[in-house]
Write a protein that holds these residues in place. Sequence first.
Motif, PDB file in Angstrom:
ATOM      1  N   LYS A 164       0.793  -1.072  -0.124  1.00  0.00           N
ATOM      2  CA  LYS A 164       0.032   0.194   0.051  1.00  0.00           C
ATOM      3  C   LYS A 164       0.890   1.396  -0.091  1.00  0.00           C
ATOM      4  O   LYS A 164       1.928   1.209   0.465  1.00  0.00           O
ATOM      5  N   GLU A 165       0.347   2.361  -0.406  1.00  0.00           N
ATOM      6  CA  GLU A 165       1.121   3.685  -0.422  1.00  0.00           C
ATOM      7  C   GLU A 165       0.814   4.223   1.037  1.00  0.00           C
ATOM      8  O   GLU A 165      -0.186   4.155   1.457  1.00  0.00           O
ATOM      9  N   MET A 166       1.913   4.742   1.548  1.00  0.00           N
ATOM     10  CA  MET A 166       1.781   5.522   2.811  1.00  0.00           C
ATOM     11  C   MET A 166       2.303   6.866   2.756  1.00  0.00           C
ATOM     12  O   MET A 166       3.075   7.276   2.030  1.00  0.00           O
ATOM     13  N   THR A 167       1.706   7.706   3.271  1.00  0.00           N
ATOM     14  CA  THR A 167       2.222   9.252   3.400  1.00  0.00           C
ATOM     15  C   THR A 167       3.342   9.096   4.392  1.00  0.00           C
ATOM     16  O   THR A 167       3.493   8.374   5.060  1.00  0.00           O
ATOM     17  N   LEU A 168       4.254  10.259   4.248  1.00  0.00           N
ATOM     18  CA  LEU A 168       5.239  10.508   5.300  1.00  0.00           C
ATOM     19  C   LEU A 168       5.092  10.546   6.732  1.00  0.00           C
ATOM     20  O   LEU A 168       5.490  10.043   7.322  1.00  0.00           O
ATOM     21  N   LEU A 250       9.687   6.676  -0.243  1.00  0.00           N
ATOM     22  CA  LEU A 250       9.262   8.117  -0.284  1.00  0.00           C
ATOM     23  C   LEU A 250       9.919   9.577  -0.603  1.00  0.00           C
ATOM     24  O   LEU A 250       9.470  10.405  -1.158  1.00  0.00           O
ATOM     25  N   LEU A 251      11.118   9.317  -0.046  1.00  0.00           N
ATOM     26  CA  LEU A 251      12.080  10.760  -0.012  1.00  0.00           C
ATOM     27  C   LEU A 251      13.230  10.583  -1.098  1.00  0.00           C
ATOM     28  O   LEU A 251      13.854  11.648  -1.300  1.00  0.00           O
ATOM     29  N   GLY A 252      13.584   9.280  -1.427  1.00  0.00           N
ATOM     30  CA  GLY A 252      14.594   9.109  -2.445  1.00  0.00           C
ATOM     31  C   GLY A 252      15.749   8.999  -1.482  1.00  0.00           C
ATOM     32  O   GLY A 252      15.808   9.371  -0.289  1.00  0.00           O
ATOM     33  N   LEU A 253      17.047   8.283  -1.875  1.00  0.00           N
ATOM     34  CA  LEU A 253      17.847   8.016  -0.973  1.00  0.00           C
ATOM     35  C   LEU A 253      18.646   9.168  -0.408  1.00  0.00           C
ATOM     36  O   LEU A 253      18.720   9.450   0.733  1.00  0.00           O
ATOM     37  N   LYS A 257      18.807  10.368   3.686  1.00  0.00           N
ATOM     38  CA  LYS A 257      19.981  10.903   4.370  1.00  0.00           C
ATOM     39  C   LYS A 257      19.966  12.286   4.821  1.00  0.00           C
ATOM     40  O   LYS A 257      20.640  12.170   6.017  1.00  0.00           O
ATOM     41  N   ALA A 258      19.394  12.995   4.268  1.00  0.00           N
ATOM     42  CA  ALA A 258      19.173  14.109   4.825  1.00  0.00           C
ATOM     43  C   ALA A 258      18.133  14.228   5.964  1.00  0.00           C
ATOM     44  O   ALA A 258      18.609  14.952   7.131  1.00  0.00           O
ATOM     45  N   LEU A 259      17.406  13.443   6.183  1.00  0.00           N
ATOM     46  CA  LEU A 259      16.227  13.421   7.018  1.00  0.00           C
ATOM     47  C   LEU A 259      17.028  12.842   8.313  1.00  0.00           C
ATOM     48  O   LEU A 259      16.990  13.285   9.444  1.00  0.00           O
TER      49      LEU A 259
END
Length: 293
Positions: A164-168, A250-253, A257-259
């Motif tokens: 399933k798709e999840m939001t951040l 969801l954010l890309g690699l 990493k930034a998160l």
Amino acid sequence: MNLEQFSQYACERVNRYLDQTLSAYTPANTLQEAMRYSLFNGGKRVRPMLTYAVAHLFAEPNELTDSSAAAVESMHAYSLIHDDLPAMDDDALRRGKPTCHIQYDEATAILAGDALQTYAFELLSQHHLGKADDQLALIQTLQQASGRHGMVTGQMIDLSNVDKEMTLEDLELMHRHKTGAIIRAAVRMGAQSVGVKNSEQLNALDLYASAIGLAFQVQDDIIDITSDTETLGKTQFSDADANKPTYPKLLGLEGAKALAKRLHNDAIAQVMPFGPKATPLVELANYIIARNH
């Protein structure tokens, strides 16, 4: 102590306590073997390290700190056994070794997990510790983190969102329960074990734990795709193959990493006011986002 020295100290101390308390069980049987197999299979003891590091901020760790560190690790070991089961993540490797249900069988693994969960509360409720009020507070902290208000709900959210798709926001909610809740408990229990009741100090430590708890999972998602099976000690791409939502997805690699970096900085900011005694906590935060397994 640097992180390597502190890690050795914490691992030896909690392992000795686990070994002594498990050895008191009779008769020895397959259940005992499976419990011990899962407790002593090469874990890094990050959660007990957090418990001891926080206790050291305020006082010399005592036996209540030992029982807290051991209880947190036992709860963690139980969760990994059940996570690996065919009905859950269906993993064959954990820390480079066969998972409990592969080493023994599925029924034994379920029972070993059940036993480790209750063993955690047995450790915290030992009569000879003689600090009933503090012991009750520790029991409440661990049950909130591990049960329907914490880890188990996170596991249910995880299982409910495969394919399933999840939001951040939903992904963060899941991981703050599934991984973060026990890490927050490990930190709070370290303070509680040495009698800390100052709400400002407890709040700063909780914010630290909340940040590193989420950073831990973000880094897990990153290394699932950047490391290899031998280094990981479990099957590479296991989350991707199961089509589970992850931060890199969801954010890309680079976004993931930034998160992780931002959470790492947030965590360190919360413990800097404690001064040099917070060095192990700072180095643990550094380790969490630098690890590759």
